[in-house]
Enzyme design. Structure first.
Site, PDB file in Angstrom:
ATOM      1  N   HIS A   1      -4.302 -27.392   6.097  1.00 18.16           N
ATOM      2  CA  HIS A   1      -2.564 -27.761   6.661  1.00 18.16           C
ATOM      3  C   HIS A   1      -2.136 -26.013   7.047  1.00 18.16           C
ATOM      4  CE1 HIS A   1       1.470 -28.962   6.906  1.00 18.16           C
ATOM      5  NE2 HIS A   1       0.949 -30.260   7.165  1.00 18.16           N
TER       6      HIS A   1
ATOM      7  N   ASN B   1       2.216 -37.514   4.093  1.00 17.60           N
ATOM      8  CA  ASN B   1       1.330 -35.969   3.380  1.00 17.60           C
ATOM      9  C   ASN B   1       2.940 -35.508   2.870  1.00 17.60           C
ATOM     10  OD1 ASN B   1       1.012 -33.779   2.707  1.00 17.60           O
ATOM     11  ND2 ASN B   1       1.300 -32.810   4.956  1.00 17.60           N
TER      12      ASN B   1
ATOM     13  N   GLU C   1       0.635 -24.836   6.580  1.00 16.26           N
ATOM     14  CA  GLU C   1       1.448 -24.412   5.315  1.00 16.26           C
ATOM     15  C   GLU C   1       0.729 -23.523   4.846  1.00 16.26           C
ATOM     16  OE1 GLU C   1       3.399 -27.891   4.725  1.00 16.26           O
ATOM     17  OE2 GLU C   1       4.664 -28.364   6.252  1.00 16.26           O
TER      18      GLU C   1
ATOM     19  N   LYS D   1       3.722 -33.607   0.356  1.00 16.96           N
ATOM     20  CA  LYS D   1       3.334 -32.435   0.123  1.00 16.96           C
ATOM     21  C   LYS D   1       4.495 -31.972  -1.000  1.00 16.96           C
ATOM     22  CE  LYS D   1       4.879 -31.030   5.087  1.00 16.96           C
ATOM     23  NZ  LYS D   1       5.121 -31.034   6.152  1.00 16.96           N
TER      24      LYS D   1
ATOM     25  N   GLY E   1       7.990 -30.782  10.324  1.00 25.05           N
ATOM     26  CA  GLY E   1       9.485 -30.865  10.141  1.00 25.05           C
ATOM     27  C   GLY E   1      10.581 -30.265  10.825  1.00 25.05           C
TER      28      GLY E   1
ATOM     29  N   GLU F   1      -1.485 -30.707  14.424  1.00 26.19           N
ATOM     30  CA  GLU F   1       0.103 -31.090  14.047  1.00 26.19           C
ATOM     31  C   GLU F   1       0.339 -29.685  14.712  1.00 26.19           C
ATOM     32  OE1 GLU F   1       0.460 -33.390  10.194  1.00 26.19           O
ATOM     33  OE2 GLU F   1      -0.496 -31.370   9.691  1.00 26.19           O
TER      34      GLU F   1
ATOM     35  N   SER G   1       6.849 -34.613  12.852  1.00 27.65           N
ATOM     36  CA  SER G   1       7.971 -35.117  13.646  1.00 27.65           C
ATOM     37  C   SER G   1       8.005 -36.641  13.521  1.00 27.65           C
ATOM     38  CB  SER G   1       9.027 -34.523  13.991  1.00 27.65           C
ATOM     39  OG  SER G   1       9.689 -33.757  13.543  1.00 27.65           O
TER      40      SER G   1
END
Ligand code: PGA
Length: 248
Positions: free
Chosen positions: A94, A9, A96, A11, A172, A166, A212
């Site tokens: 996702h 991904n 985000e 991003k 992250g 996730e 991560s």
């Protein structure tokens, strides 16, 4: 046996010219993986990276998609546009996008159904915040997210989906879930699918872990009985991605 899947991904990283260069370098290093390799890239990078990987078994994915067929949705991309450009997978829901773009479970379900209609494999994300985990809400939340994502999705279609667990606190942050924590939730997701459909669908659907993932922890995570690979953010932009894809 479920084939492992390792998805990158990217991003909001990589200009089209950089993306093309990186894919040219990466291609020979990742195309021999035993796993299905999917590189999810920003929309503007799709066309150049598809042309680089076209004669290989590397798949290109999008990071989002609109649920409507076409029309007055300024700035959005449709499933038809993505398939026509050579996209085979799409990340949906996702955290985000849920957090910064107000994506609801209902919208995510509409996107899942639209992607399936166009034979694009949805990579459906779910996961809890640290606060929810500490409050003991993880399983209920995941069950809710999964149940919502699969509304009006048939068993035949569900088998084609990939679910990405996730945990938000692991994305992250460098704070990876332990293999036990990740396995525990992925197993729960599988039993949730079994309740929604049946054991056969639960056995066949692929459930991956994200948050991560790096070269040092990939093998331990991906060899858990209910973890069928990973969704890799930060480390997919680094040379170590080659090691993750070819983990032993
Ligand atoms: P990360 O991101 O690997 O950088 O934690 C994963 C993701 O957000 O998909």
């Amino acid at each position: 046996m479920r084939q492992k899947v390792i998805a990158a991904n990217w991003k909001m990283n990589m200009t089209p010219s950089k993306a093309e260069d990186i894919m040219k370098q990466l291609k020979s290093k990742i195309e021999k993986s035993h796993a299905e390799v999917v590189i999810c890239v920003p929309s503007i990078d799709i066309v150049p990276v598809v042309s680089v990987v076209k004669d290989s078994n590397i798949h290109i994915g999008a990071e989002n998609m609109h649920y409507e067929e076409n029309g007055a949705y300024t700035g959005e991309l449709s499933a038809e546009m993505l398939t026509d450009a050579g996209v085979s997978h799409v990340i949906l829901g996702h955290s985000e996008r849920r957090e910064y773009f107000m994506e609801s479970d209902m919208m995510i379900n509409k996107k899942v159904r639209k992607a399936l209609q166009y034979h694009i494999t949805p990579i459906i994300c779910c996961g809890e915040t640290l606060k929810q985990r500490d409050a003991g809400e993880t399983f209920d939340l995941i069950k809710y997210q999964i149940t919502s994502a699969f509304v009006n999705v048939s068993a035949t279609q569900a088998i084609k989906c990939i679910i990405a667990y996730e945990p938000i606190w692991a994305i992250g942050s460098g704070k990876v879930a332990t293999a036990e924590q990740a396995q525990e939730v992925c197993l729960k997701i599988r039993s949730c699918i079994s309740e929604l459909y049946n054991e056969q669908v639960a056995y066949l659907i692929r459930i991956i872990y994200g948050g991560s993932v790096n070269a040092a922890n990939a093998a331990e995570l991906f060899t858990q009985p209910d973890i069928d690979g990973g969704l890799v953010g930060g480390a997919s932009l680094k040379p170590e991605f080659e090691e993750i894809v070819n983990y032993k």
